[in-house]
Design a protein around this motif. Structure first.
Motif, PDB file in Angstrom:
ATOM      1  N   LEU A   5       0.847  -1.187   0.000  1.00 14.90           N
ATOM      2  CA  LEU A   5       0.000   0.000   0.000  1.00 14.90           C
ATOM      3  C   LEU A   5       0.883   1.236   0.000  1.00 14.90           C
ATOM      4  CD1 LEU A   5      -2.846   1.268   0.257  1.00 14.90           C
ATOM      5  CD2 LEU A   5      -2.598   1.084   2.737  1.00 14.90           C
ATOM      6  N   THR A   6       0.801   2.018  -1.075  1.00  9.17           N
ATOM      7  CA  THR A   6       1.611   3.219  -1.176  1.00  9.17           C
ATOM      8  C   THR A   6       0.709   4.442  -1.205  1.00  9.17           C
ATOM      9  OG1 THR A   6       1.673   3.041  -3.594  1.00  9.17           O
ATOM     10  CG2 THR A   6       3.500   2.056  -2.374  1.00  9.17           C
ATOM     11  N   VAL A   7       1.172   5.495  -0.543  1.00  4.84           N
ATOM     12  CA  VAL A   7       0.407   6.728  -0.441  1.00  4.84           C
ATOM     13  C   VAL A   7       1.334   7.900  -0.701  1.00  4.84           C
ATOM     14  CG1 VAL A   7      -1.046   8.185   1.010  1.00  4.84           C
ATOM     15  CG2 VAL A   7      -1.112   5.697   1.292  1.00  4.84           C
ATOM     16  N   THR A   8       0.909   8.781  -1.583  1.00  2.00           N
ATOM     17  CA  THR A   8       1.588  10.053  -1.801  1.00  2.00           C
ATOM     18  C   THR A   8       0.644  11.142  -1.323  1.00  2.00           C
ATOM     19  OG1 THR A   8       2.718   9.173  -3.749  1.00  2.00           O
ATOM     20  CG2 THR A   8       2.700  11.555  -3.483  1.00  2.00           C
ATOM     21  N   GLU A   9       1.021  11.841  -0.272  1.00  5.21           N
ATOM     22  CA  GLU A   9       0.129  12.841   0.314  1.00  5.21           C
ATOM     23  C   GLU A   9       0.310  14.202  -0.340  1.00  5.21           C
ATOM     24  OE1 GLU A   9       0.496  13.044   4.550  1.00  5.21           O
ATOM     25  OE2 GLU A   9      -0.806  11.294   4.844  1.00  5.21           O
ATOM     26  N   GLY A  10      -0.811  14.813  -0.698  1.00  2.00           N
ATOM     27  CA  GLY A  10      -0.823  16.177  -1.192  1.00  2.00           C
ATOM     28  C   GLY A  10      -1.769  17.003  -0.360  1.00  2.00           C
ATOM     29  N   THR A  11      -1.937  18.256  -0.741  1.00  2.00           N
ATOM     30  CA  THR A  11      -2.837  19.134   0.006  1.00  2.00           C
ATOM     31  C   THR A  11      -3.990  19.657  -0.850  1.00  2.00           C
ATOM     32  OG1 THR A  11      -1.411  21.036  -0.477  1.00  2.00           O
ATOM     33  CG2 THR A  11      -1.040  19.882   1.608  1.00  2.00           C
ATOM     34  N   PRO A 123      -7.485  -2.220   5.250  1.00  2.00           N
ATOM     35  CA  PRO A 123      -6.455  -1.163   5.288  1.00  2.00           C
ATOM     36  C   PRO A 123      -6.542  -0.185   4.114  1.00  2.00           C
ATOM     37  CG  PRO A 123      -5.478  -3.290   5.815  1.00  2.00           C
ATOM     38  CD  PRO A 123      -6.873  -3.564   5.339  1.00  2.00           C
ATOM     39  N   TYR A 124      -6.898  -0.684   2.940  1.00  2.00           N
ATOM     40  CA  TYR A 124      -7.014   0.217   1.783  1.00  2.00           C
ATOM     41  C   TYR A 124      -8.121   1.242   2.013  1.00  2.00           C
ATOM     42  CZ  TYR A 124      -7.064   1.801  -3.068  1.00  2.00           C
ATOM     43  OH  TYR A 124      -6.997   2.584  -4.207  1.00  2.00           O
ATOM     44  N   HIS A 125      -9.265   0.768   2.493  1.00  2.00           N
ATOM     45  CA  HIS A 125     -10.386   1.673   2.733  1.00  2.00           C
ATOM     46  C   HIS A 125     -10.131   2.599   3.910  1.00  2.00           C
ATOM     47  CE1 HIS A 125     -13.535   0.462  -0.170  1.00  2.00           C
ATOM     48  NE2 HIS A 125     -12.683  -0.534  -0.326  1.00  2.00           N
ATOM     49  N   GLU A 126      -9.451   2.082   4.929  1.00  2.00           N
ATOM     50  CA  GLU A 126      -9.107   2.945   6.055  1.00  2.00           C
ATOM     51  C   GLU A 126      -8.194   4.085   5.601  1.00  2.00           C
ATOM     52  OE1 GLU A 126      -7.455   0.222   8.842  1.00  2.00           O
ATOM     53  OE2 GLU A 126      -9.412  -0.670   9.344  1.00  2.00           O
ATOM     54  N   MET A 127      -7.265   3.778   4.703  1.00  2.00           N
ATOM     55  CA  MET A 127      -6.364   4.819   4.208  1.00  2.00           C
ATOM     56  C   MET A 127      -7.115   5.824   3.340  1.00  2.00           C
ATOM     57  SD  MET A 127      -3.465   6.234   4.246  1.00  2.00           S
ATOM     58  CE  MET A 127      -2.412   4.999   5.036  1.00  2.00           C
ATOM     59  N   LEU A 128      -7.995   5.347   2.466  1.00  2.00           N
ATOM     60  CA  LEU A 128      -8.795   6.285   1.671  1.00  2.00           C
ATOM     61  C   LEU A 128      -9.604   7.204   2.579  1.00  2.00           C
ATOM     62  CD1 LEU A 128     -10.255   4.160  -1.284  1.00  2.00           C
ATOM     63  CD2 LEU A 128      -8.521   5.942  -1.430  1.00  2.00           C
ATOM     64  N   GLY A 129     -10.233   6.631   3.589  1.00  2.00           N
ATOM     65  CA  GLY A 129     -11.034   7.422   4.510  1.00  2.00           C
ATOM     66  C   GLY A 129     -10.197   8.413   5.293  1.00  2.00           C
ATOM     67  N   PHE A 130      -9.036   7.977   5.760  1.00  2.00           N
ATOM     68  CA  PHE A 130      -8.151   8.861   6.506  1.00  2.00           C
ATOM     69  C   PHE A 130      -7.712  10.039   5.656  1.00  2.00           C
ATOM     70  CE2 PHE A 130      -3.765  10.155   7.411  1.00  2.00           C
ATOM     71  CZ  PHE A 130      -3.895  10.608   8.718  1.00  2.00           C
ATOM     72  N   GLN A 131      -7.306   9.767   4.419  1.00  2.00           N
ATOM     73  CA  GLN A 131      -6.815  10.836   3.553  1.00  2.00           C
ATOM     74  C   GLN A 131      -7.940  11.788   3.156  1.00  2.00           C
ATOM     75  OE1 GLN A 131      -3.747  11.510   3.104  1.00  2.00           O
ATOM     76  NE2 GLN A 131      -2.842   9.621   3.899  1.00  2.00           N
ATOM     77  N   ALA A 132      -9.120  11.254   2.860  1.00  2.00           N
ATOM     78  CA  ALA A 132     -10.247  12.120   2.508  1.00  2.00           C
ATOM     79  C   ALA A 132     -10.626  13.016   3.683  1.00  2.00           C
ATOM     80  CB  ALA A 132     -11.444  11.269   2.068  1.00  2.00           C
ATOM     81  N   THR A 133     -10.630  12.454   4.881  1.00  2.00           N
ATOM     82  CA  THR A 133     -10.959  13.235   6.074  1.00  2.00           C
ATOM     83  C   THR A 133      -9.897  14.283   6.361  1.00  2.00           C
ATOM     84  OG1 THR A 133     -12.171  11.360   7.003  1.00  2.00           O
ATOM     85  CG2 THR A 133     -11.507  13.085   8.537  1.00  2.00           C
ATOM     86  N   ARG A 134      -8.640  13.917   6.167  1.00  2.00           N
ATOM     87  CA  ARG A 134      -7.544  14.884   6.345  1.00  2.00           C
ATOM     88  C   ARG A 134      -7.728  16.081   5.417  1.00  2.00           C
ATOM     89  NH1 ARG A 134      -2.875  16.017   3.618  1.00  2.00           N
ATOM     90  NH2 ARG A 134      -3.118  14.222   2.209  1.00  2.00           N
ATOM     91  N   LEU A 135      -8.037  15.814   4.172  1.00  2.00           N
ATOM     92  CA  LEU A 135      -8.207  16.903   3.206  1.00  2.00           C
ATOM     93  C   LEU A 135      -9.488  17.689   3.467  1.00  2.00           C
ATOM     94  CD1 LEU A 135      -6.996  15.043   0.006  1.00  2.00           C
ATOM     95  CD2 LEU A 135      -5.776  16.820   1.267  1.00  2.00           C
ATOM     96  N   ARG A 136     -10.509  16.999   3.976  1.00  2.00           N
ATOM     97  CA  ARG A 136     -11.756  17.697   4.290  1.00  2.00           C
ATOM     98  C   ARG A 136     -11.543  18.718   5.403  1.00  2.00           C
ATOM     99  NH1 ARG A 136     -15.408  20.370   4.982  1.00  2.00           N
ATOM    100  NH2 ARG A 136     -17.654  19.917   4.939  1.00  2.00           N
TER     101      ARG A 136
END
Length: 270
Positions: A5-11, A123-136
């Motif tokens: 599982l790879t994640v590149t975080e943006g803003t 874990p994939y869905h948890e990461m999508l949810g975490f990132q969407a919430t972070r950006l929200r």
């Protein structure tokens, strides 16, 4: 973070989900009819096609686990997302063409399906949810854009030849109609065939995360392979599938998709 599982975080207010380009069979190779068959329905090279996304400030979430192991874009309850139509399951036992994936007696048991869910799906869905919430927390609106591709002709799944662009919002339920209209306009002006909420209305990711009232707007983009690949006729054989990625051939499609993502970001920031 894991090795699969790879994640590149943006803003920017955009999460790009890449759930089906994985070719990692997670150790089940010898239980399959063939490893090649286990990878045939991969969304080939979609991660390379969208390699511009991080440069736009998008957050990119990508799994390397094959959809043959577990499909992170299916309802985990096992319910069909397309009632009355042929589709594959959470842990598929056959290909899009109906070919058996597993050797006799090697199909995953309910306990194994549960284990794959805990190891890869959750874990994939948890990461999508975490990132969407972070950006929200940074933006009033966030777009979750789910990237897919499929062969242009698949008689078992749909009639005739699929349009090049297939945008899904679950019949308008997962995204603001203004955003859908903006993306629709780009597709209409592209010169390629397109449809909105046709055969592919959006899978589990789009339907689960799309919540326009809460500020989360989900789009699924299903591309017909011919739009960016030298797609062979037929269902593909080991000697001609997958075709190598040709960046020059794919460049016109990449430019259109970049415009779509830029438009989504601009809309979300407005």
């Amino acid at each position: 973070m894991t090795d699969w599982l790879t994640v590149t975080e943006g803003t920017a207010p955009l999460v790009v989900s890449i759930p089906h380009t994985g070719i990692d069979l997670a150790g089940i190779d010898n239980r399959l009819v063939s490893p090649w068959l286990g990878r045939r329905d991969c969304d080939w090279w979609i991660d390379q096609l969208y390699d511009f996304a991080a440069g736009l400030g998008a957050t990119v979430v990508h799994t390397s686990i094959s959809r043959t192991v577990i499909d992170v874009n299916r309802d985990p309850s096992g319910a069909s997302l397309y009632p009355g139509q042929t589709t594959t399951t959470l842990c598929p036992t056959e290909t899009f063409d109906g070919d058996p994936l597993y050797l006799p007696g090697e199909e995953p048991t309910p306990a194994e399906i549960s284990q794959r869910y805990q190891s890869y799906f959750a874990p994939y869905h948890e990461m999508l949810g975490f990132q969407a919430t972070r950006l929200r927390s940074l933006h009033q609106k966030v777009v979750i854009y789910d990237c897919h591709s499929i062969r242009s002709v698949l008689p078992r799944l749909f009639y005739g030849t699929l349009p090049v662009f297939n945008l899904g919002t679950n019949d308008g339920q997962t995204a603001d109609p203004v955003l859908q209209g903006l993306v629709g306009q780009i597709m209409a002006e592209s010169g390629d065939s397109y449809v909105i909420n046709g055969r592919f209305k959006g899978g589990w990711i789009t339907r689960y995360f799309g919540n326009p009232q809460g500020g989360f707007h989900a789009l699924q983009m299903e591309l017909a392979d011919r739009g960016y690949l030298h797609e062979p006729e037929g269902k593909g054989e080991p000697d001609n599938w997958p075709v190598p990625y040709d960046a020059a051939f794919a460049a016109p499609m990449a430019a259109k998709l970049k415009k779509i993502l830029e438009t989504a970001i601009t809309w979300a920031q407005s």
